[in-house]
Enzyme design. Structure first.
Site, short mmCIF file in Angstrom:
data_model
loop_
_atom_site.label_atom_id
_atom_site.label_comp_id
_atom_site.label_asym_id
_atom_site.label_seq_id
_atom_site.Cartn_x
_atom_site.Cartn_y
_atom_site.Cartn_z
CB SER A 52 9.96 -23.10 -63.50
OG SER A 52 8.65 -23.22 -62.98
CB SER A 177 2.66 -23.10 -48.61
OG SER A 177 2.65 -21.73 -48.28
CE1 TYR A 203 0.40 -22.84 -53.92
CE2 TYR A 203 0.89 -22.12 -51.68
CZ TYR A 203 1.29 -22.69 -52.87
OH TYR A 203 2.58 -23.14 -53.00
CE LYS A 207 0.92 -26.03 -51.73
NZ LYS A 207 1.63 -27.10 -52.45
CB THR A 238 9.53 -19.82 -57.29
OG1 THR A 238 8.24 -19.44 -56.78
CG2 THR A 238 10.34 -20.49 -56.18
#
Length: 317
Positions: A52, A177, A203, A207, A238
């Protein structure tokens, strides 16, 4: 000169640069820079997290250029659905489904062994698999799951696949990101064991690790002719954003990039010739600064401490 100034202004302003506005303002300057149709014919590509979002969009873009694409997924049923969708859209493409949980180091080792037995080369390895948990979660190896998924698994898989990557100018692309700009390299707490845990912070920390360690990954695999690239897609609409950041998506949805736009630089880094210089951080086909604030800068000693911990955690020397 005007184009470079506009590009820099878009980047530093964040909102216009990260949204579809920045992409479409920059896009006219790329027309002579687009990879040619068929330019990836005969090339073999692995894309993790390909069922995805950005991963699927990158797989489609690379297959359209003629590459043989392996979709690496954690959930086999979702992977089968994505594979069927891609085969319907691109009936002439050569597509394969692979299953591996990138946060599970034993699974990564088994997967690498399967590929080493089956394949004779890999030309591009795209590390896109991602995790953004609402609460602190540990991998089966006892590591915080975003670090395991975004850093340890990709490092281990790439290192194990060196025999398939070596000798033909292969490329490794890590999907990072822009959120990493908000975080300092977590040298003293890489597994986020202290303080109040927030998924978005975890997160971004992982990154930041990808970006900080990219030059060291580049050095590690340079003798094999492999180039390592880290990129960020801007703000893309997304499924991961929809499930993990619903309020952000609601507020920004008219400005969000679609997945194909977000994945453009992944495809470009994988296919453009000659290969860009490795070890750098990219967005919209241009290298970007690693820091905008002095408070997030790491020293070389901190970078090496982080690298030592990552190698040890991944079971590498």
């Amino acid at each position: 000169m005007t184009g470079r100034l506009l590009d820099s202004a878009l980047d530093r302003a964040v909102v216009p640069g990260y949204t579809r506005i920045g992409y479409w303002l920059r896009r006219p300057g790329w027309r002579t820079d687009d990879p040619r149709p068929g330019s990836m014919a005969g090339k073999r590509v692995l894309v993790t997290g390909a069922n995805s979002g950005l991963g699927k969009a990158a797989a489609i873009g690379l297959a359209r250029l003629g590459a043989t694409v392996h979709l690496v997924v954690r959930n086999e049923e979702r992977g089968k659905a994505a594979l069927a969708e891609l085969r319907s859209e691109l009936p002439a493409a050569e597509l394969h489904l692979e299953v591996c949980d990138m946060s599970d180091l034993a699974a990564v080792r088994r997967f690498a062994g399967v590929l080493l037995d089956r394949l004779d080369r890999i030309d591009v390895l795209v590390h896109n698999a991602g995790a953004l948990p609402p609460e602190r979660t540990q991998s089966v190896d006892g590591h915080e799951v975003t670090v395991a998924t975004h850093v340890l698994g990709p490092l281990l898989l790439t290192d194990l696949l060196r025999p398939l990557l070596a000798g033909h100018a292969a490329r490794v692309v890590l999907v990072s990101s822009g959120g990493m700009y908000t975080q300092k390299l977590p040298v003293d707490d890489p597994d986020y064991e202290r303080g109040d845990y927030r998924g978005t912070v975890a997160y971004a920390r992982s990154k930041r690790m990808q970006v900080a360690l990219a030059p060291l990954m580049q050095k590690r695999w340079a003798e094999d002719g492999v180039t390592v690239h880290v990129m960020h897609p801007g703000w893309a609409d997304t499924p991961g954003v929809a499930s993990s950041l619903p309020l952000f998506r609601t507020l920004t949805r008219p400005l969000l990039r679609d997945a194909a736009t977000g994945a453009d630089t992944i495809v470009w880094l994988s296919a453009t010739e000659p290969a860009p210089l490795g070890g750098r951080f990219w967005q919209d086909r241009a290298p970007r600064p690693e820091h905008y604030r002095s408070s997030t800068r790491e020293t070389e000693e901190e970078r090496m401490r982080m690298w030592t911990w990552v190698l040890s955690a991944a079971g590498l020397s």
